[in-house]
Write a protein that holds these residues in place. Structure first.
Motif, PDB file in Angstrom:
ATOM      1  N   TRP A  82       0.709  -1.155  -0.125  1.00 21.88           N
ATOM      2  CA  TRP A  82      -0.006  -0.106  -0.151  1.00 21.88           C
ATOM      3  C   TRP A  82       0.867   1.365   0.171  1.00 21.88           C
ATOM      4  N   ASN A  83       0.652   2.023  -0.947  1.00 17.97           N
ATOM      5  CA  ASN A  83       1.562   3.275  -1.331  1.00 17.97           C
ATOM      6  C   ASN A  83       0.817   4.478  -0.956  1.00 17.97           C
ATOM      7  N   PRO A  84       1.096   5.310  -0.003  1.00 15.21           N
ATOM      8  CA  PRO A  84       0.257   6.691   0.447  1.00 15.21           C
ATOM      9  C   PRO A  84       0.077   7.458  -0.896  1.00 15.21           C
ATOM     10  N   PRO A  85      -0.881   7.896  -1.248  1.00 14.61           N
ATOM     11  CA  PRO A  85      -1.105   8.883  -2.460  1.00 14.61           C
ATOM     12  C   PRO A  85      -0.451   9.950  -2.356  1.00 14.61           C
ATOM     13  N   ARG A  86       0.143  10.896  -3.606  1.00 20.03           N
ATOM     14  CA  ARG A  86       0.684  11.868  -3.753  1.00 20.03           C
ATOM     15  C   ARG A  86      -0.202  13.142  -3.212  1.00 20.03           C
ATOM     16  N   LEU A  87       0.240  13.974  -2.419  1.00 17.57           N
ATOM     17  CA  LEU A  87      -0.337  15.308  -2.211  1.00 17.57           C
ATOM     18  C   LEU A  87       0.127  16.457  -2.999  1.00 17.57           C
ATOM     19  N   ASP A  88       1.327  16.443  -3.517  1.00 17.21           N
ATOM     20  CA  ASP A  88       1.902  17.364  -4.498  1.00 17.21           C
ATOM     21  C   ASP A  88       2.554  16.726  -5.558  1.00 17.21           C
ATOM     22  N   GLU A  89       2.222  16.772  -6.633  1.00 20.92           N
ATOM     23  CA  GLU A  89       2.723  16.112  -7.921  1.00 20.92           C
ATOM     24  C   GLU A  89       4.136  16.614  -8.147  1.00 20.92           C
ATOM     25  N   GLY A  90       4.320  17.853  -7.715  1.00 24.21           N
ATOM     26  CA  GLY A  90       5.487  18.697  -8.092  1.00 24.21           C
ATOM     27  C   GLY A  90       6.679  18.089  -7.175  1.00 24.21           C
ATOM     28  N   THR A  91       6.318  18.004  -5.843  1.00 22.37           N
ATOM     29  CA  THR A  91       7.254  17.912  -4.987  1.00 22.37           C
ATOM     30  C   THR A  91       7.358  16.343  -4.739  1.00 22.37           C
ATOM     31  N   GLU A  93       5.508  14.884  -2.490  1.00 22.88           N
ATOM     32  CA  GLU A  93       5.169  14.534  -1.177  1.00 22.88           C
ATOM     33  C   GLU A  93       3.885  13.639  -1.099  1.00 22.88           C
ATOM     34  N   ARG A  94       3.825  12.742  -0.302  1.00 23.85           N
ATOM     35  CA  ARG A  94       2.924  11.723  -0.127  1.00 23.85           C
ATOM     36  C   ARG A  94       2.257  11.845   1.112  1.00 23.85           C
ATOM     37  N   ARG A  95       1.195  11.400   1.369  1.00 25.45           N
ATOM     38  CA  ARG A  95       0.264  11.456   2.716  1.00 25.45           C
ATOM     39  C   ARG A  95       0.944  10.635   3.750  1.00 25.45           C
ATOM     40  N   SER A  96       0.835  11.002   5.010  1.00 27.37           N
ATOM     41  CA  SER A  96       1.473  10.110   5.895  1.00 27.37           C
ATOM     42  C   SER A  96       1.211   8.779   5.804  1.00 27.37           C
ATOM     43  N   ALA A  97       2.150   7.746   6.110  1.00 26.19           N
ATOM     44  CA  ALA A  97       1.807   6.583   6.084  1.00 26.19           C
ATOM     45  C   ALA A  97       1.187   6.309   7.377  1.00 26.19           C
ATOM     46  N   ASN A  98       1.161   6.802   8.404  1.00 30.80           N
ATOM     47  CA  ASN A  98       0.650   6.614   9.749  1.00 30.80           C
ATOM     48  C   ASN A  98      -0.830   6.979   9.556  1.00 30.80           C
ATOM     49  N   SER A  99      -1.380   8.008   8.848  1.00 32.86           N
ATOM     50  CA  SER A  99      -2.485   8.167   8.566  1.00 32.86           C
ATOM     51  C   SER A  99      -3.299   7.104   7.728  1.00 32.86           C
ATOM     52  N   GLU A 100      -2.484   6.794   6.665  1.00 30.64           N
ATOM     53  CA  GLU A 100      -3.134   5.577   5.846  1.00 30.64           C
ATOM     54  C   GLU A 100      -3.337   4.312   6.751  1.00 30.64           C
ATOM     55  N   ALA A 101      -2.560   4.085   7.720  1.00 31.34           N
ATOM     56  CA  ALA A 101      -2.528   2.797   8.664  1.00 31.34           C
ATOM     57  C   ALA A 101      -3.663   2.981   9.374  1.00 31.34           C
ATOM     58  N   ALA A 102      -4.014   4.096   9.868  1.00 30.98           N
ATOM     59  CA  ALA A 102      -4.872   4.387  10.890  1.00 30.98           C
ATOM     60  C   ALA A 102      -6.232   4.098  10.068  1.00 30.98           C
ATOM     61  N   GLU A 103      -6.458   4.530   9.062  1.00 29.46           N
ATOM     62  CA  GLU A 103      -7.639   4.223   8.102  1.00 29.46           C
ATOM     63  C   GLU A 103      -8.071   2.738   7.940  1.00 29.46           C
ATOM     64  N   LEU A 104      -6.820   2.038   7.487  1.00 31.75           N
ATOM     65  CA  LEU A 104      -6.869   0.736   7.275  1.00 31.75           C
ATOM     66  C   LEU A 104      -7.421  -0.105   8.467  1.00 31.75           C
TER      67      LEU A 104
END
Length: 376
Positions: A259-268, A270-281
């Protein structure tokens, strides 16, 4: 809900943004058994039948046969394959047949020692008096330490306690070391780098002390599946080992999902926090009643995962929020034992943990595992 159903549900949700990068499914594997000759002592064999164990897996038979022949053994088979019986059975057999025999179990964490102690009491009921078995670590009261030292026949401890609390006082332990028949080293894959070098020196010191008191114990080691288990065991202990790696245990279907966190900014990038993704799952799994463990690489991650997931569950399923607990180093012994008890008893649906718990649970009872961050 099975793994496929869960993945289908999360990828169909509005919040899904292509995070599922790769899925691998492992098929079912049937059990393979082998006859043990000669059979186990009647009392031990009868206890296995009482526990519902009527056959012994191929790798367990091979390990027991090697130990009986006096060889050091390293066992590396899959998770929940019954590796503990590879050392429990030959050790209990010798303790039954030889009243003078002693055994020392080494585990990298207190949680794992407590877990194995419970299993020993269950397996050894009616076979070995419970007062002759116990854990000797920093949580053990002083009066109990003296009793174990003087009367214990099977002692569970860790390398640090062996180094600091037992070997420096070897004259008081002379009776135990002089009769030591087995040394069990579980989870040897954790002993690497500087820590592994230190443990290797402690084990060599242990062997010298045993020779001083007239014993030459057999070493039984267990490891997760790694590339060089025999080489590692031989470097740790300083002796030759027989490798047992043909796994005869059955295996249910398993699904691995990256599971790869989604990008927040295509330019940089930067991806969403893995902790936030894990908490959702984790919250989604708890909501489906799936027993889950989530591992973080730091104490603060374990605490944050528990808090974030509990908050999400409280909004969706208020009655389940209290069924999520955090487990990490730094808790008082009574707190650790209570969380372990709740997990084993099924009172909890989820635990967020560091590797303080990773080496002390029966993962065969869990249905899902989240590993947050690259495991190394």
């Amino acid at each position: 809900m099975d793994a496929r159903g869960f993945l289908k549900a999360v990828t169909a949700s509005r919040a899904y943004r292509g995070q599922l990068a790769y899925v691998k499914e492992l098929p079912v594997r049937e059990a393979r058994y082998a006859e043990l000759e000669p059979p186990l002592p009647p009392a031990l064999a009868a206890r296995l039948v009482e526990l519902g164990i009527t056959n012994i897996f191929l790798h367990q038979t091979a390990a027991i046969a090697s130990v009986r022949s006096g060889r050091n053994v390293v066992v590396t088979t899959g998770t929940a394959s019954g590796k503990s019986l590879c050392y429990h059975l030959p050790v209990l057999e010798r303790l039954l047949l030889d009243p003078q025999a002693r055994a020392l179990y080494l585990f990298p964490t207190k949680a794992l020692a407590q877990d194995q102690l419970r299993g020993l009491f269950r397996l050894g009921e009616g076979v070995l008096p419970p007062e002759q078995v116990g854990t000797y670590d920093g949580d053990t009261p002083s009066h109990q330490r003296r009793k174990l030292r003087d009367e214990g026949r099977l002692i569970l401890t860790n390398p640090d306690m062996l180094h600091q609390g037992i070997l420096p006082r070897h004259p008081a332990w002379g009776h135990f070391f002089g009769r030591l028949s087995f040394v069990v080293i579980d989870e040897i894959h954790t002993y690497r780098g500087i820590f592994g070098a230190n443990v290797a020196n402690v084990l060599r010191r242990l062997r010298r002390v045993c020779r001083h008191y007239g014993s030459e114990p057999i070493f039984i080691a267990c490891s997760a599946t790694i590339a060089n288990p025999r080489e590692l065991a031989e470097r740790l202990v300083g002796g030759e080992f027989t490798l047992v790696d043909e796994d005869g245990a059955p295996r249910g279907p398993k699904v691995f999902a990256f599971w790869n966190p989604p990008r927040l900014d295509e330019g940089t990038g930067e991806r969403r926090s893995a902790n936030s993704e894990a908490a959702e799952l984790l919250a989604a799994l708890v909501g489906e009643g799936v027993r889950t463990i989530a591992f973080g690489r730091a104490r603060v991650v374990a605490e944050l995962l528990q808090r974030y997931a509990a908050e999400l569950v409280a909004r969706r399923h208020p009655g389940l929020a209290k069924k999520i607990r955090a487990y990490r180093g730094g808790y008082l012994p009574a707190e650790r034992r209570e969380i372990e008890r709740q997990l084993f008893a099924g009172d909890l649906l989820a635990v967020t943990a560091t590797n303080a718990l990773e080496l002390g649970i029966d993962v065969g009872d869990l249905e899902a595992c989240l590993i947050v961050g690259y495991p190394g």
